[in-house]
Design a protein around this motif. Sequence first.
Motif, PDB file in Angstrom:
ATOM      1  N   GLN A   1       0.605 -10.309  -9.416  1.00 53.51           N
ATOM      2  CA  GLN A   1      -0.432  -9.535  -8.729  1.00 53.51           C
ATOM      3  C   GLN A   1       0.312  -8.249  -8.024  1.00 53.51           C
TER       4      GLN A   1
ATOM      5  N   ALA B   1      -0.310  -4.490  -8.844  1.00 53.33           N
ATOM      6  CA  ALA B   1      -0.706  -3.560  -7.932  1.00 53.33           C
ATOM      7  C   ALA B   1      -0.004  -2.172  -7.836  1.00 53.33           C
TER       8      ALA B   1
ATOM      9  N   SER C   1       0.778  -1.227  -0.015  1.00 56.85           N
ATOM     10  CA  SER C   1       0.042  -0.081  -0.088  1.00 56.85           C
ATOM     11  C   SER C   1       1.131   1.208  -0.029  1.00 56.85           C
TER      12      SER C   1
ATOM     13  N   ASN D   1      -1.059   0.305 -10.139  1.00 57.87           N
ATOM     14  CA  ASN D   1      -2.183   0.917  -9.686  1.00 57.87           C
ATOM     15  C   ASN D   1      -2.232   1.835  -8.518  1.00 57.87           C
ATOM     16  N   LEU D   2      -1.081   1.682  -7.951  1.00 60.37           N
ATOM     17  CA  LEU D   2      -0.967   2.498  -6.563  1.00 60.37           C
ATOM     18  C   LEU D   2      -0.872   3.996  -6.808  1.00 60.37           C
TER      19      LEU D   2
END
Length: 537
Positions: A241, A245, A208, A248-249
């Motif tokens: 994955q 990710a 994240s 897209n962060l």
Amino acid sequence: MSQRETATNQQPFLGVPSSQSAGGIPYLKSFLVVVVAILITSIISWQHAKIVQKGTQSHVSFPCGSFSVVSFPFVLRSTRVVTENGTFPASIFVDRNGLISRVVPGLVEDSSWGCLHDVGDLVIMPGLIDPHVHVNEPGTKSEGFNTATLAAAAGGTTLIFDMPLNSHPACTTYESILEKRRIANSRQLWVDVGLIGGMISGNLETLSDQIFRAGVVALKSFTIDSQAYDFPPVSIQEAEQVMRALRNLSIDGEIRYMIHAELASSKFSPNNYEGPSMSYMAFMRSRPDSFEVNAVQALIELSRKTHCPVYIVHISSADAAELVKQAKEEGIQIFAETCTQYLAFAADDIPDGHPEFKCVPPIRPNGNRKRLLRYLLQDNLFDLIASDHAPATPEEKCLEQGNVRMAYAGISGLQYRLPAVWTALRSYGVTFEQLSYWLSLSAARIFHVDDRKGRIASGMEADFVIWDPESLVNITENWCFHRHKKSAFLGKQYYGEVKETFLRGSRIFKSDAERGKLGTVLQYPRGIIIRNRLVEE
């Protein structure tokens, strides 16, 4: 900071009593005449010396003296200053903030700026950047931030990126990254440090914005058993994955995904292979080219599908390198790293019972090494050359037993990267600009620090390595700042002695070869933790 040394030709001030008898005045006049005459003679001699020496390698006006502690600002100059536009005589003006104010072609003598440090014909390059270093702190006794950064300084490296293996291996949570930063900042950092986070199997949910806010500049995964129980490999599906990710962060800029690219069957076990335990060739056969080829091929396909760049660390197989070449020609964004040991050594020359040469992927035969050199020199395939400094204690390396099978897989070589790489490439006509690109500029661009590192240009940090490409260096334990001295590079002789290293204008290392010592660290540590340029401090 020390004051500038008094010029050697300056006469000492001789005080005269304030009250003089009338009879003493003639003597005073005679004394002043003599002093003035001496001063005029000294000035004429000084100007003559300038004229005689003008155009030679060394100039004497406004010297920095011992230069043991830098007095800002100053001028650093050489007949061989390496820039993006070539190598030529130049003078580098460093300001009081440790930044390069300007680079002026030629050997100027500007007394208004500050002291002058003339290094003659020695090569001045940007401070080196090593994006693949295992500091291994906390968690092991194999190295540490103090000794690793000290060795980096002695090798001309001013920025290292610390890999997560054996050092908070997961390193994917906000808390673990902050703890790593706290430990690093509590040590003496002789150079700058960037932190790489680990991306392990089953931990995708931790990926994240938060971990990048904590200061991680890249992520690292294995696709094969890392031999660290708490750092399991990712599958190809998990790697996909992660790559999706990352795309897209909501991070304004690309976070690099660095992957140890080997793929083996599920039955693979690192130390379970056929052959004598002391045999290097038996170990090499246990990690065949096909492991790298399979992994690289799969990662290229993932990059094609996800449009996410992938950084493949320590490519040792020329067959895998060929796949990278084809992918780059297709326009797929792949960053390819090879390492010092794959260019400097060949399996054919490694005797049995010497586990100091064991690393993964393994050093392969000489024919493979020559192909790697061709991909580097002719095809511009490799983006950079790292050390993959992976130290271990003598017990972990099984040095006493000579047990290659059970030895920790890693080579200690952070300090030796410049001379070993230069020696491997110099006979091929490599330019200093090419060398600087592979050892500094390319990494600065890939990891988004090229706005301050990797170049000698106005506005950049005054990070320099000053070295002698013609000087031979014997690699001995006395010339090593690593915590543990044993290494595959010991006993070798290389061209390219590092004479001085500067970090933001402070000279942090100076060779002391004339006294039979490695060198002296001359400045209190000034290293900092490098964070992503888009993250607020």
